[in-house]
Motif scaffolding. Structure first.
Motif, PDB file in Angstrom:
ATOM      1  N   VAL A 483      -4.802 -52.310  29.760  1.00 36.06           N
ATOM      2  CA  VAL A 483      -5.410 -51.058  29.280  1.00 36.06           C
ATOM      3  C   VAL A 483      -5.835 -50.202  30.463  1.00 36.06           C
ATOM      4  O   VAL A 483      -5.662 -48.974  30.473  1.00 36.06           O
ATOM      5  CB  VAL A 483      -6.616 -51.373  28.371  1.00 36.06           C
ATOM      6  CG1 VAL A 483      -7.411 -50.109  28.071  1.00 36.06           C
ATOM      7  CG2 VAL A 483      -6.151 -52.027  27.069  1.00 36.06           C
ATOM      8  N   PHE A 484      -6.377 -50.834  31.499  1.00 33.61           N
ATOM      9  CA  PHE A 484      -6.838 -50.105  32.682  1.00 33.61           C
ATOM     10  C   PHE A 484      -5.676 -49.742  33.604  1.00 33.61           C
ATOM     11  O   PHE A 484      -5.653 -48.655  34.192  1.00 33.61           O
ATOM     12  CB  PHE A 484      -7.859 -50.943  33.450  1.00 33.61           C
ATOM     13  CG  PHE A 484      -9.102 -51.273  32.668  1.00 33.61           C
ATOM     14  CD1 PHE A 484     -10.089 -50.317  32.484  1.00 33.61           C
ATOM     15  CD2 PHE A 484      -9.279 -52.526  32.101  1.00 33.61           C
ATOM     16  CE1 PHE A 484     -11.240 -50.605  31.767  1.00 33.61           C
ATOM     17  CE2 PHE A 484     -10.428 -52.824  31.381  1.00 33.61           C
ATOM     18  CZ  PHE A 484     -11.407 -51.866  31.207  1.00 33.61           C
ATOM     19  N   VAL A 485      -4.729 -50.649  33.759  1.00 32.51           N
ATOM     20  CA  VAL A 485      -3.610 -50.420  34.678  1.00 32.51           C
ATOM     21  C   VAL A 485      -2.783 -49.211  34.267  1.00 32.51           C
ATOM     22  O   VAL A 485      -2.353 -48.421  35.107  1.00 32.51           O
ATOM     23  CB  VAL A 485      -2.716 -51.677  34.757  1.00 32.51           C
ATOM     24  CG1 VAL A 485      -1.441 -51.395  35.542  1.00 32.51           C
ATOM     25  CG2 VAL A 485      -3.487 -52.833  35.402  1.00 32.51           C
ATOM     26  N   TRP A 486      -2.578 -49.038  32.948  1.00 34.10           N
ATOM     27  CA  TRP A 486      -1.727 -47.940  32.471  1.00 34.10           C
ATOM     28  C   TRP A 486      -2.523 -46.690  32.101  1.00 34.10           C
ATOM     29  O   TRP A 486      -1.950 -45.708  31.635  1.00 34.10           O
ATOM     30  CB  TRP A 486      -0.902 -48.408  31.276  1.00 34.10           C
ATOM     31  CG  TRP A 486       0.050 -49.503  31.617  1.00 34.10           C
ATOM     32  CD1 TRP A 486      -0.014 -50.805  31.222  1.00 34.10           C
ATOM     33  CD2 TRP A 486       1.208 -49.419  32.460  1.00 34.10           C
ATOM     34  NE1 TRP A 486       1.015 -51.534  31.753  1.00 34.10           N
ATOM     35  CE2 TRP A 486       1.783 -50.706  32.524  1.00 34.10           C
ATOM     36  CE3 TRP A 486       1.794 -48.377  33.186  1.00 34.10           C
ATOM     37  CZ2 TRP A 486       2.927 -50.962  33.276  1.00 34.10           C
ATOM     38  CZ3 TRP A 486       2.943 -48.645  33.928  1.00 34.10           C
ATOM     39  CH2 TRP A 486       3.494 -49.921  33.969  1.00 34.10           C
ATOM     40  N   GLY A 487      -3.819 -46.719  32.290  1.00 31.13           N
ATOM     41  CA  GLY A 487      -4.621 -45.525  32.033  1.00 31.13           C
ATOM     42  C   GLY A 487      -4.757 -45.186  30.563  1.00 31.13           C
ATOM     43  O   GLY A 487      -4.920 -44.015  30.203  1.00 31.13           O
ATOM     44  N   ASN A 488      -4.737 -46.203  29.697  1.00 28.89           N
ATOM     45  CA  ASN A 488      -4.820 -45.946  28.258  1.00 28.89           C
ATOM     46  C   ASN A 488      -6.081 -45.216  27.809  1.00 28.89           C
ATOM     47  O   ASN A 488      -6.038 -44.467  26.816  1.00 28.89           O
ATOM     48  CB  ASN A 488      -4.663 -47.254  27.484  1.00 28.89           C
ATOM     49  CG  ASN A 488      -3.261 -47.815  27.586  1.00 28.89           C
ATOM     50  OD1 ASN A 488      -3.054 -48.868  28.185  1.00 28.89           O
ATOM     51  ND2 ASN A 488      -2.287 -47.109  27.034  1.00 28.89           N
ATOM     52  N   PRO A 489      -7.220 -45.383  28.493  1.00 29.73           N
ATOM     53  CA  PRO A 489      -8.395 -44.596  28.064  1.00 29.73           C
ATOM     54  C   PRO A 489      -8.180 -43.086  28.147  1.00 29.73           C
ATOM     55  O   PRO A 489      -8.938 -42.329  27.551  1.00 29.73           O
ATOM     56  CB  PRO A 489      -9.490 -45.059  29.035  1.00 29.73           C
ATOM     57  CG  PRO A 489      -9.101 -46.454  29.394  1.00 29.73           C
ATOM     58  CD  PRO A 489      -7.605 -46.424  29.469  1.00 29.73           C
ATOM     59  N   TYR A 490      -7.166 -42.641  28.876  1.00 31.53           N
ATOM     60  CA  TYR A 490      -6.854 -41.219  28.939  1.00 31.53           C
ATOM     61  C   TYR A 490      -5.710 -40.834  27.996  1.00 31.53           C
ATOM     62  O   TYR A 490      -5.328 -39.673  27.944  1.00 31.53           O
ATOM     63  CB  TYR A 490      -6.450 -40.830  30.366  1.00 31.53           C
ATOM     64  CG  TYR A 490      -7.605 -40.780  31.330  1.00 31.53           C
ATOM     65  CD1 TYR A 490      -8.420 -39.659  31.414  1.00 31.53           C
ATOM     66  CD2 TYR A 490      -7.879 -41.860  32.158  1.00 31.53           C
ATOM     67  CE1 TYR A 490      -9.481 -39.608  32.297  1.00 31.53           C
ATOM     68  CE2 TYR A 490      -8.949 -41.818  33.054  1.00 31.53           C
ATOM     69  CZ  TYR A 490      -9.737 -40.691  33.114  1.00 31.53           C
ATOM     70  OH  TYR A 490     -10.797 -40.637  34.000  1.00 31.53           O
ATOM     71  N   MET A 491      -5.177 -41.818  27.270  1.00 31.88           N
ATOM     72  CA  MET A 491      -3.954 -41.549  26.530  1.00 31.88           C
ATOM     73  C   MET A 491      -4.103 -41.524  25.028  1.00 31.88           C
ATOM     74  O   MET A 491      -3.727 -40.583  24.365  1.00 31.88           O
ATOM     75  CB  MET A 491      -2.900 -42.634  26.871  1.00 31.88           C
ATOM     76  CG  MET A 491      -2.330 -42.450  28.235  1.00 31.88           C
ATOM     77  SD  MET A 491      -0.553 -42.424  28.318  1.00 31.88           S
ATOM     78  CE  MET A 491       0.003 -41.957  26.740  1.00 31.88           C
ATOM     79  N   THR A 492      -4.576 -42.616  24.485  1.00 33.43           N
ATOM     80  CA  THR A 492      -4.396 -42.835  23.060  1.00 33.43           C
ATOM     81  C   THR A 492      -5.373 -42.043  22.208  1.00 33.43           C
ATOM     82  O   THR A 492      -6.512 -41.814  22.583  1.00 33.43           O
ATOM     83  CB  THR A 492      -4.510 -44.339  22.733  1.00 33.43           C
ATOM     84  OG1 THR A 492      -4.337 -44.520  21.332  1.00 33.43           O
ATOM     85  CG2 THR A 492      -5.865 -44.871  23.137  1.00 33.43           C
TER      86      THR A 492
END
Length: 604
Positions: A483-492
């Motif tokens: 979740v952190f590596v792919w930057g999901n907090p900025y995505m979903t």
């Protein structure tokens, strides 16, 4: 961008979507620059957008090789006519049905993929499935080009897809190119026989073919062909380690490696171990088992869909293929641990790490709230002992010495002053993670630290915005770090993300991107101390809110699994072999006692 009309429509979509869900929108605008690939032709890509100012260029579904059943990939590609429309994902490789996972794992996997990689939510499959996807930052690259990250997807060598992750934010925020790709899975990628007819490891050869394509062509996309980082998770992480030992196959194809949640020293199967499985396959599809050439010809006539959907339960995967082909180099010449120990590998900088409760959601799948008893804990330790003894002795008809091993494990884990009500649960998952993940990580780092720069980490930080209903005794399961590596907090748009998750994601993405760019994860834009491992300092970065470091040399449990446990195991196995060779019941009953004394004398 030139497609103003599409921008207008996209803005309307953003408006109505924000009104309805207060989330993000992910749209495409097909006007990314054309790229001419020498010998193949021209491709057109697409712009992927989030809000008005966030763009990355994507070139999707590009063929990198051809896959013929039970043969190495063919990298000679026929030029296509006209302009190839690289604006949508290609079908996945045929694979086993996704194994049942718990609700928590299913939810985190949906977050990681962002559910944006498929227009209709469904996936299509084909056998000739060797396609890759190139995600490029929008703008001018550095003088030598963007650093490149080539992602090997998760799975168990029988499942998985490049669409399992969404690299948008890593590309957009860190200005690196990310390449994802498909490779053949299960029987299509790992069919092998012990007579030289089928070498196996075709899926790994596909991965090498993808690396070859990237090395050859990535400069056309603005990438730096001399800064290629191979990164993988789970089976993908194992694959990355195998590329490090692959000899001529992947030589020069990558310059750095990131190994996430995998065991780089994991024992690879020998071809003869598949004999029983091949008998099952022969029976299911009505193919003659001998001679092998007829068996293979029969299987080649079976429709790919039928073959995939009716396979018996087989743990397909890499094999030691030395001597199995007269036309191809072996991909795995020997067991990885042996090759790393003798320095027979591609010496590149490495990041390696695991989460601190890797398999907790698998081991406790439907029993997360169940309190395990002390007897259950001892039973779990006994299973470890029996399994490891069987690998050495291969017959435990008369062997009961595994009780000695069980007692040793129990001594290490069941005598803590831990007041948590889920104490036994923690002991089980701690033992599992430390034996199968952390100890191999530390051993691997020790082996290569004399020749390569290696950074290790232990992920102890879970997203605060999701799955807060997990029991308090559970720390960080597998996949949660992605979740952190792919930057999901900025995505979903599925989650109302907390600012702390966004901040920590920024840090992790920066560390990973710094490594891809400079081989030093703390080179710039981050204030964290992360020392490389040295022969005298098994430094590990504890990725939590504090980002402190620790030294695994001080961890007694790791020392137990690495040093003491193998000695106990081999002494017990020797005693079992002596017992089984004895001729009387008296010897059978007395030798275990002598073995116990021998272990005490020789170890302590």
């Amino acid at each position: 961008m030139k497609c103003k009309r599409r921008d207008f429509l996209a803005n309307l979509a953003i408006f109505f979507h924000l009104v309805s869900s207060y989330g993000f929108i992910y749209v495409q605008c097909v006007d990314a620059p054309f790229i001419h690939i020498p010998g193949n032709g021209v491709i057109s890509g697409t712009y992927l957008k989030m809000f008005r100012t966030q763009n990355v260029k994507a070139y999707l579904g590009i063929r990198y090789a051809h896959a013929r059943r039970f043969q190495p990939p063919d990298i000679e590609l026929t030029p296509w006519k006209g302009i190839f429309n690289a604006t949508s994902f290609a079908p996945d490789c045929w694979q086993n049905p996704m194994p049942s996972v718990g609700r928590e794992t299913e939810q985190i996997l949906k977050i990681i993929s962002s559910e944006t990689n498929s227009d209709d939510g469904g996936r299509k499959y084909e056998e000739n499935c060797l396609y890759l996807n190139v995600f490029v930052p929008d703008g001018l690259p550095e003088i030598n080009g963007y650093a490149v990250v080539v992602w090997v997807h998760s799975g168990d060598f029988s499942t998985g897809s490049p669409a399992d992750v969404n690299p948008f934010q890593l590309v957009f925020k860190q200005k690196v190119i990310v390449v994802t790709f498909s490779y053949r899975l299960n029987i299509f990628g790992f069919f092998t026989t012990d007579d030289g007819e089928a070498q196996g490891n075709y899926g790994l050869m596909d991965q090498s073919a993808a690396l070859y394509w990237v090395k050859k062509n990535i400069n056309l996309f603005g990438g730096d062909s001399n800064r290629i980082t191979l990164m993988g998770h789970d089976a993908g992480a194992t694959s990355v380690a195998l590329h490090m030992t692959s000899g001529e196959w992947s030589k020069g194809g990558f310059h750095k490696a990131i190994i996430m949640s995998g065991n780089p020293l994991n024992a690879v199967k020998m071809p003869y171990e598949y004999e029983g499985s091949l008998d099952q396959v022969s029976s299911v599809f009505g193919c003659p088992r001998r001679p092998t050439s007829m068996f293979m010809q029969c299987l080649k006539r079976v429709d790919a869909k039928r073959l995939s959907e009716n396979l018996p339960s087989v743990s397909w995967g890499p094999v030691v293929d030395f001597g199995l082909s007269n036309t191809s180099y072996p991909f795995i010449e020997n067991q990885p641990e042996i090759l790393f120990k003798k320095g027979s590998y591609h010496k590149v900088p490495v990041i390696i790490g695991v989460t601190d409760m890797e398999e907790v959601l698998t081991l406790f799948k439907d029993n997360l709230d169940t309190e395990i008893s002390a007897a259950d804990t001892e039973g779990f330790f006994s299973d470890i002992a029996v399994t490891d003894m069987h690998k050495l002795v291969r017959n435990y008809e008369w062997c009961s010495n595994y009780e000695l091993i069980t007692d040793a494990i129990n001594f290490m884990y069941a005598n803590e002053s831990d007041q948590d009500v889920k104490k036994a649960n923690k002991h089980i998952i701690s033992a599992h993670t430390e034996k199968f993940y952390i100890t191999p990580m530390q051993s691997f780092a020790d082996m290569i630290s004399n020749y390569s720069t290696v950074y290790s980490y232990l992920f102890k930080m879970r997203p605060r915005s999701v799955l807060q209903d997990l029991p308090s005794w559970i720390s960080v399961p597998k996949y949660f770090d992605q979740v952190f590596v792919w930057g999901n907090p900025y995505m979903t748009n599925m989650v109302d993300w907390k600012s702390s998750d966004k901040r920590n994601s920024d840090i992790i993405m920066t560390l990973w991107a710094n490594f891809a760019k400079t081989s030093n994860p703390t080179k710039s834009n981050v204030y964290i101390k992360w020392n490389a491992v040295t022969p005298n300092n098994d430094s590990v970065l504890l990725i939590d809110e504090a980002f402190n470091t620790d030294n695994l040399l001080n961890n007694q449990r790791i020392h137990f699994w690495k040093t003491l446990y193998p000695k106990i195991l081999y002494y017990s196995a020797d005693c079992c072999n002596s017992t089984m060779s004895g001729g009387s019941l008296v010897i059978v009953t007395t030798i275990p006692i002598l073995c116990t004394l021998s272990i005490i004398v020789n170890i302590f």
